[in-house]
Design a protein around this motif. Structure first.
Motif, PDB file in Angstrom:
ATOM      1  N   ILE A 133       5.163 -45.993  73.834  1.00  0.00           N
ATOM      2  CA  ILE A 133       6.191 -45.125  73.241  1.00  0.00           C
ATOM      3  C   ILE A 133       7.343 -45.998  72.758  1.00  0.00           C
ATOM      4  N   HIS A 134       7.899 -45.644  71.600  1.00  0.00           N
ATOM      5  CA  HIS A 134       9.049 -46.373  71.061  1.00  0.00           C
ATOM      6  C   HIS A 134      10.295 -45.896  71.811  1.00  0.00           C
ATOM      7  N   ALA A 135      10.795 -46.763  72.680  1.00  0.00           N
ATOM      8  CA  ALA A 135      11.869 -46.376  73.603  1.00  0.00           C
ATOM      9  C   ALA A 135      13.122 -45.884  72.882  1.00  0.00           C
ATOM     10  N   ALA A 136      13.530 -46.548  71.821  1.00  0.00           N
ATOM     11  CA  ALA A 136      14.777 -46.166  71.147  1.00  0.00           C
ATOM     12  C   ALA A 136      14.683 -44.766  70.543  1.00  0.00           C
ATOM     13  N   TYR A 137      13.563 -44.458  69.884  1.00  0.00           N
ATOM     14  CA  TYR A 137      13.395 -43.121  69.315  1.00  0.00           C
ATOM     15  C   TYR A 137      13.280 -42.067  70.413  1.00  0.00           C
ATOM     16  N   ALA A 138      12.536 -42.374  71.469  1.00  0.00           N
ATOM     17  CA  ALA A 138      12.387 -41.421  72.577  1.00  0.00           C
ATOM     18  C   ALA A 138      13.740 -41.122  73.221  1.00  0.00           C
ATOM     19  N   SER A 171       2.441 -46.426  68.222  1.00  0.00           N
ATOM     20  CA  SER A 171       3.703 -46.157  68.908  1.00  0.00           C
ATOM     21  C   SER A 171       4.328 -44.867  68.389  1.00  0.00           C
ATOM     22  N   ARG A 172       4.255 -44.655  67.083  1.00  0.00           N
ATOM     23  CA  ARG A 172       4.760 -43.397  66.523  1.00  0.00           C
ATOM     24  C   ARG A 172       3.980 -42.221  67.094  1.00  0.00           C
ATOM     25  N   LEU A 173       2.663 -42.367  67.183  1.00  0.00           N
ATOM     26  CA  LEU A 173       1.817 -41.304  67.714  1.00  0.00           C
ATOM     27  C   LEU A 173       2.231 -40.939  69.139  1.00  0.00           C
ATOM     28  N   LEU A 177       3.878 -37.419  70.364  1.00  0.00           N
ATOM     29  CA  LEU A 177       3.157 -36.623  71.369  1.00  0.00           C
ATOM     30  C   LEU A 177       4.070 -36.270  72.536  1.00  0.00           C
ATOM     31  N   GLN A 178       4.877 -37.238  72.981  1.00  0.00           N
ATOM     32  CA  GLN A 178       5.802 -36.974  74.084  1.00  0.00           C
ATOM     33  C   GLN A 178       6.853 -35.941  73.672  1.00  0.00           C
ATOM     34  N   LEU A 179       7.399 -36.083  72.469  1.00  0.00           N
ATOM     35  CA  LEU A 179       8.411 -35.146  72.007  1.00  0.00           C
ATOM     36  C   LEU A 179       7.834 -33.744  71.845  1.00  0.00           C
ATOM     37  N   ASP A 180       6.571 -33.654  71.433  1.00  0.00           N
ATOM     38  CA  ASP A 180       5.974 -32.330  71.233  1.00  0.00           C
ATOM     39  C   ASP A 180       5.753 -31.584  72.542  1.00  0.00           C
ATOM     40  N   GLN A 181       5.770 -32.290  73.659  1.00  0.00           N
ATOM     41  CA  GLN A 181       5.706 -31.597  74.944  1.00  0.00           C
ATOM     42  C   GLN A 181       6.948 -30.726  75.144  1.00  0.00           C
ATOM     43  N   ILE A 182       8.040 -31.104  74.491  1.00  0.00           N
ATOM     44  CA  ILE A 182       9.263 -30.305  74.553  1.00  0.00           C
ATOM     45  C   ILE A 182       9.303 -29.308  73.400  1.00  0.00           C
ATOM     46  N   LEU A 183       9.015 -29.773  72.184  1.00  0.00           N
ATOM     47  CA  LEU A 183       9.138 -28.915  71.001  1.00  0.00           C
ATOM     48  C   LEU A 183       8.054 -27.847  70.915  1.00  0.00           C
ATOM     49  N   ALA A 184       6.862 -28.144  71.450  1.00  0.00           N
ATOM     50  CA  ALA A 184       5.726 -27.197  71.447  1.00  0.00           C
ATOM     51  C   ALA A 184       5.402 -26.707  70.041  1.00  0.00           C
ATOM     52  N   LEU A 185       5.245 -27.647  69.112  1.00  0.00           N
ATOM     53  CA  LEU A 185       4.931 -27.301  67.720  1.00  0.00           C
ATOM     54  C   LEU A 185       3.470 -27.580  67.359  1.00  0.00           C
ATOM     55  N   GLU A 186       2.654 -27.873  68.368  1.00  0.00           N
ATOM     56  CA  GLU A 186       1.227 -28.149  68.153  1.00  0.00           C
ATOM     57  C   GLU A 186       1.032 -29.272  67.137  1.00  0.00           C
ATOM     58  N   LEU A 187       1.840 -30.317  67.259  1.00  0.00           N
ATOM     59  CA  LEU A 187       1.774 -31.424  66.318  1.00  0.00           C
ATOM     60  C   LEU A 187       0.456 -32.205  66.362  1.00  0.00           C
ATOM     61  N   PRO A 188      -0.264 -32.254  67.491  1.00  0.00           N
ATOM     62  CA  PRO A 188      -1.542 -32.981  67.485  1.00  0.00           C
ATOM     63  C   PRO A 188      -2.702 -32.182  66.866  1.00  0.00           C
ATOM     64  N   ALA A 189      -2.427 -31.040  66.270  1.00  0.00           N
ATOM     65  CA  ALA A 189      -3.480 -30.110  65.819  1.00  0.00           C
ATOM     66  C   ALA A 189      -4.517 -30.758  64.899  1.00  0.00           C
ATOM     67  N   ALA A 190      -4.135 -31.738  64.101  1.00  0.00           N
ATOM     68  CA  ALA A 190      -5.080 -32.341  63.140  1.00  0.00           C
ATOM     69  C   ALA A 190      -5.756 -33.601  63.667  1.00  0.00           C
ATOM     70  N   ILE A 191      -5.404 -34.019  64.866  1.00  0.00           N
ATOM     71  CA  ILE A 191      -6.030 -35.227  65.428  1.00  0.00           C
ATOM     72  C   ILE A 191      -7.523 -34.966  65.604  1.00  0.00           C
ATOM     73  N   GLY A 192      -8.319 -35.948  65.175  1.00  0.00           N
ATOM     74  CA  GLY A 192      -9.772 -35.808  65.249  1.00  0.00           C
ATOM     75  C   GLY A 192     -10.397 -35.305  63.979  1.00  0.00           C
ATOM     76  N   THR A 193      -9.590 -35.051  62.966  1.00  0.00           N
ATOM     77  CA  THR A 193     -10.136 -34.568  61.684  1.00  0.00           C
ATOM     78  C   THR A 193     -10.406 -35.702  60.710  1.00  0.00           C
TER      79      THR A 193
END
Length: 194
Positions: A133-138, A171-173, A177-193
């Motif tokens: 995880i990119h510490a500064a952005y997190a 690192s961006r990924l 992913l960590q931020l989406d645990q708070i935002l709950a915007l289903e950001l990983p929805a396209a992973i695996g496509t």
């Protein structure tokens, strides 16, 4: 941390309480939430609310006129009935909870476009190796969320991170992913496509 939701039928009040709960969990706090009556807004990724009396020392969340400790401003919405719930959630989150908000079709379609772009980028990043995880952005996003729940500022940081080519894709990924645990915007929805 204890929360009490005064108006469980008000989506914005419930979303604000849900965001406080998620930030609390991220800070490794145990969060207990009760509400004036039971409510289930799971379609908007809001945890189910159980009826109960306010627990001692509870932070009260409600509309501005209810005299609560976390006063949520009035809001209106139109033309979102067919929208993806995550796009509607994002459109609501783009407004500070203490400021009035009007969510129209343009706001929801703009949010849907941003979600599609972020998800597409994440799908690309997921094809490569993971990185820390990119510490500064997190830290910057968590700092915004801890500053009177400044979700719009956290979303601006997210948008800047997505486009920051100086940060490795893995690192961006992981950071998103960590931020989406708070935002709950289903950001990983396209992973695996890919």
């Amino acid at each position: 941390m204890r929360l009490y939701v005064h108006q469980p039928d008000d989506l914005r009040v419930c979303l604000t309480a849900d965001m406080i709960r998620r930030v609390g969990l991220r800070l490794r706090r145990r969060v207990l939430t009760t509400a004036a009556h039971a409510a289930d807004h799971g379609w908007l990724s809001i945890a189910r609310l159980d009826a109960g009396e306010p627990l001692p020392g509870a932070l009260s969340v409600g509309n501005l006129t209810s005299g609560t400790s976390v006063g949520v401003a009035a809001w209106t919405s139109a033309g979102h009935e067919d929208a993806e719930p995550a796009a509607f959630r994002l459109a609501l989150l783009r407004h500070r909870y203490r400021e009035e908000a009007s969510i129209g079709p343009e706001a929801v379609s703009g949010a849907a476009a941003d979600l599609a772009r972020w998800r597409d980028r994440m799908a690309d990043w997921a094809t490569g190796p993971s990185r820390p995880i990119h510490a500064a952005y997190a830290e910057e996003t968590l700092e915004a969320l801890c500053d009177d729940l400044d979700v719009p500022r956290a979303l601006a940081v997210l948008d800047r991170l997505v486009d920051d080519e100086d940060v490795e894709p893995g690192s961006r990924l992981e950071t998103v992913l960590q931020l989406d645990q708070i935002l709950a915007l289903e950001l990983p929805a396209a992973i695996g496509t890919r």
